[in-house]
Design a protein around this motif. Structure first.
Motif, PDB file in Angstrom:
ATOM      1  N   ASN A 159       0.808  -1.238   0.000  1.00  0.00           N
ATOM      2  CA  ASN A 159       0.000   0.000   0.000  1.00  0.00           C
ATOM      3  C   ASN A 159       0.831   1.273   0.000  1.00  0.00           C
ATOM      4  OD1 ASN A 159      -2.553  -1.332   0.104  1.00  0.00           O
ATOM      5  ND2 ASN A 159      -2.059  -1.845   2.228  1.00  0.00           N
ATOM      6  N   LEU A 160       1.895   1.271  -0.776  1.00  0.00           N
ATOM      7  CA  LEU A 160       2.737   2.466  -0.891  1.00  0.00           C
ATOM      8  C   LEU A 160       2.901   2.824  -2.363  1.00  0.00           C
ATOM      9  CD1 LEU A 160       5.556   1.587   1.682  1.00  0.00           C
ATOM     10  CD2 LEU A 160       3.741   3.281   1.977  1.00  0.00           C
ATOM     11  N   THR A 161       3.278   4.072  -2.624  1.00  0.00           N
ATOM     12  CA  THR A 161       3.625   4.426  -3.995  1.00  0.00           C
ATOM     13  C   THR A 161       5.094   4.034  -4.201  1.00  0.00           C
ATOM     14  OG1 THR A 161       4.448   6.613  -3.414  1.00  0.00           O
ATOM     15  CG2 THR A 161       2.090   6.440  -3.913  1.00  0.00           C
ATOM     16  N   PRO A 162       5.492   3.724  -5.439  1.00  0.00           N
ATOM     17  CA  PRO A 162       6.903   3.384  -5.699  1.00  0.00           C
ATOM     18  C   PRO A 162       7.842   4.519  -5.271  1.00  0.00           C
ATOM     19  CG  PRO A 162       5.556   2.989  -7.651  1.00  0.00           C
ATOM     20  CD  PRO A 162       4.661   3.641  -6.641  1.00  0.00           C
ATOM     21  N   GLN A 163       7.355   5.761  -5.357  1.00  0.00           N
ATOM     22  CA  GLN A 163       8.180   6.930  -4.999  1.00  0.00           C
ATOM     23  C   GLN A 163       8.516   6.950  -3.506  1.00  0.00           C
ATOM     24  OE1 GLN A 163       5.479   7.019  -7.005  1.00  0.00           O
ATOM     25  NE2 GLN A 163       6.547   7.510  -8.925  1.00  0.00           N
ATOM     26  N   ASP A 164       7.720   6.253  -2.715  1.00  0.00           N
ATOM     27  CA  ASP A 164       7.985   6.186  -1.265  1.00  0.00           C
ATOM     28  C   ASP A 164       8.892   5.011  -0.900  1.00  0.00           C
ATOM     29  OD1 ASP A 164       6.769   8.377  -0.110  1.00  0.00           O
ATOM     30  OD2 ASP A 164       4.783   7.447  -0.154  1.00  0.00           O
ATOM     31  N   CYS A 165       9.381   4.309  -1.930  1.00  0.00           N
ATOM     32  CA  CYS A 165      10.141   3.069  -1.661  1.00  0.00           C
ATOM     33  C   CYS A 165      11.549   3.120  -2.243  1.00  0.00           C
ATOM     34  CB  CYS A 165       9.432   1.878  -2.300  1.00  0.00           C
ATOM     35  SG  CYS A 165       7.775   1.572  -1.648  1.00  0.00           S
ATOM     36  N   ILE A 166      12.415   2.340  -1.602  1.00  0.00           N
ATOM     37  CA  ILE A 166      13.705   2.033  -2.223  1.00  0.00           C
ATOM     38  C   ILE A 166      13.605   0.606  -2.755  1.00  0.00           C
ATOM     39  CG2 ILE A 166      15.095   3.536  -0.734  1.00  0.00           C
ATOM     40  CD1 ILE A 166      15.884   0.680   0.602  1.00  0.00           C
ATOM     41  N   GLY A 167      14.420   0.290  -3.766  1.00  0.00           N
ATOM     42  CA  GLY A 167      14.503  -1.081  -4.278  1.00  0.00           C
ATOM     43  C   GLY A 167      15.939  -1.552  -4.162  1.00  0.00           C
ATOM     44  N   LEU A 168      16.109  -2.799  -3.759  1.00  0.00           N
ATOM     45  CA  LEU A 168      17.456  -3.355  -3.573  1.00  0.00           C
ATOM     46  C   LEU A 168      17.694  -4.433  -4.622  1.00  0.00           C
ATOM     47  CD1 LEU A 168      16.917  -3.650   0.236  1.00  0.00           C
ATOM     48  CD2 LEU A 168      18.631  -2.174  -0.777  1.00  0.00           C
ATOM     49  N   GLU A 169      18.781  -4.330  -5.364  1.00  0.00           N
ATOM     50  CA  GLU A 169      19.004  -5.236  -6.499  1.00  0.00           C
ATOM     51  C   GLU A 169      20.479  -5.591  -6.703  1.00  0.00           C
ATOM     52  OE1 GLU A 169      18.159  -7.059  -9.002  1.00  0.00           O
ATOM     53  OE2 GLU A 169      15.995  -6.919  -9.008  1.00  0.00           O
TER      54      GLU A 169
END
Ligand code: B16
Ligand code: MG
Length: 221
Positions: A159-169
């Motif tokens: 329930n978050l926008t992608p802009q509020d998230c970090i992604g780890l890769e």
């Protein structure tokens, strides 16, 4: 401050990438008596089972029927799943257990954004199932990495926008997917991952403070 962390699995949480490529190598040796070069591994990292098989067959310049294709993909998966038999919490990559607990302490929601259909089984074997708020289903997204779909789905399930998230890769395709989803990409690996917003050499460098700093630097730009 970011509110969610979207985790890749293979190569970020556990070093299962090596099992994937070994399973492909053994399959190709058995069926086509051919070897796969080391540099093909990067081209299959983060890439779905079917797309990985396409990359490999293209490299070998081999065409197979639809039935053979499905049988090869299934045989590779059986070998991969067998190799996962002995996986335990000891196989969690350096820094990751602490990072997960620091994220939880700071109220960051966690979602899995792996291309792997074996994600839930692997999290279970690592003893991490309860740590994750949700798992995005790679079987439900229209396009695999480098398309952003799995990271968009991962943000949505918490329930978050992608802009509020970090992604780890750890993969070239995965970093592109995070960037195109609109999240901040944090990568571990070599210079092939320089398109990430922030790159570290290894998961051991993935500390809460370092990631927070990377987020704050990006917020200024
Ligand atoms: P499966 P990730 C990816 O996981 C692997 O990097 C990639 O090598 C594999 O082909 C893909 O999962 C599909 O995995 O055959 O288990 O469904 O890096 O996105 O966590
Ligand atoms: Mg990966």
């Amino acid at each position: 401050m970011f509110k969610g962390a979207l985790f890749d699995l293979d190569g970020v949480i556990a070093d299962t990438a090596v099992y994937h490529f070994t399973a492909w190598r053994n399959l190709v040796k058995k069926h086509f008596d051919a070897e796969l070069p080391d540099d093909l591994e990067e081209k299959t990292k983060g890439v779905s089972r079917e797309d990985s098989l396409k990359v490999i067959l293209d490299y070998l310049n081999i065409q197979v029927s639809e039935e053979e294709f499905a049988a090869l993909a299934a045989e590779k998966n059986d070998a991969y799943v067998e190799a996962l038999d002995d996986l335990t919490a000891d196989d969690i990559l350096p820094g990751i257990a602490k990072l997960i607990s620091d994220f939880k302490h700071h109220g960051v929601k966690l979602a899995l954004a792996s291309a792997s259909k074996n994600g839930p089984v692997i999290l279970d074997k690592l003893g991490l199932s309860d740590a994750f708020d949700a798992i995005a289903d790679p079987g439900q997204v229209a396009a695999g990495k480098p398309a952003p779909d799995i990271f968009l789905a991962a943000a949505e399930v918490i329930n978050l926008t992608p802009q509020d998230c970090i992604g780890l890769e750890d993969s070239v395709a995965g970093v592109t997917a995070i960037n195109d989803a609109g999240s901040i990409s944090i990568a571990c690996g070599g210079s092939e991952l320089n398109h990430a917003h922030k790159r570290f050499d290894s998961t051991a460098d993935f500390t809460y403070d370092a990631i927070l700093k990377a987020w704050q630097e990006q917020a200024k730009t």
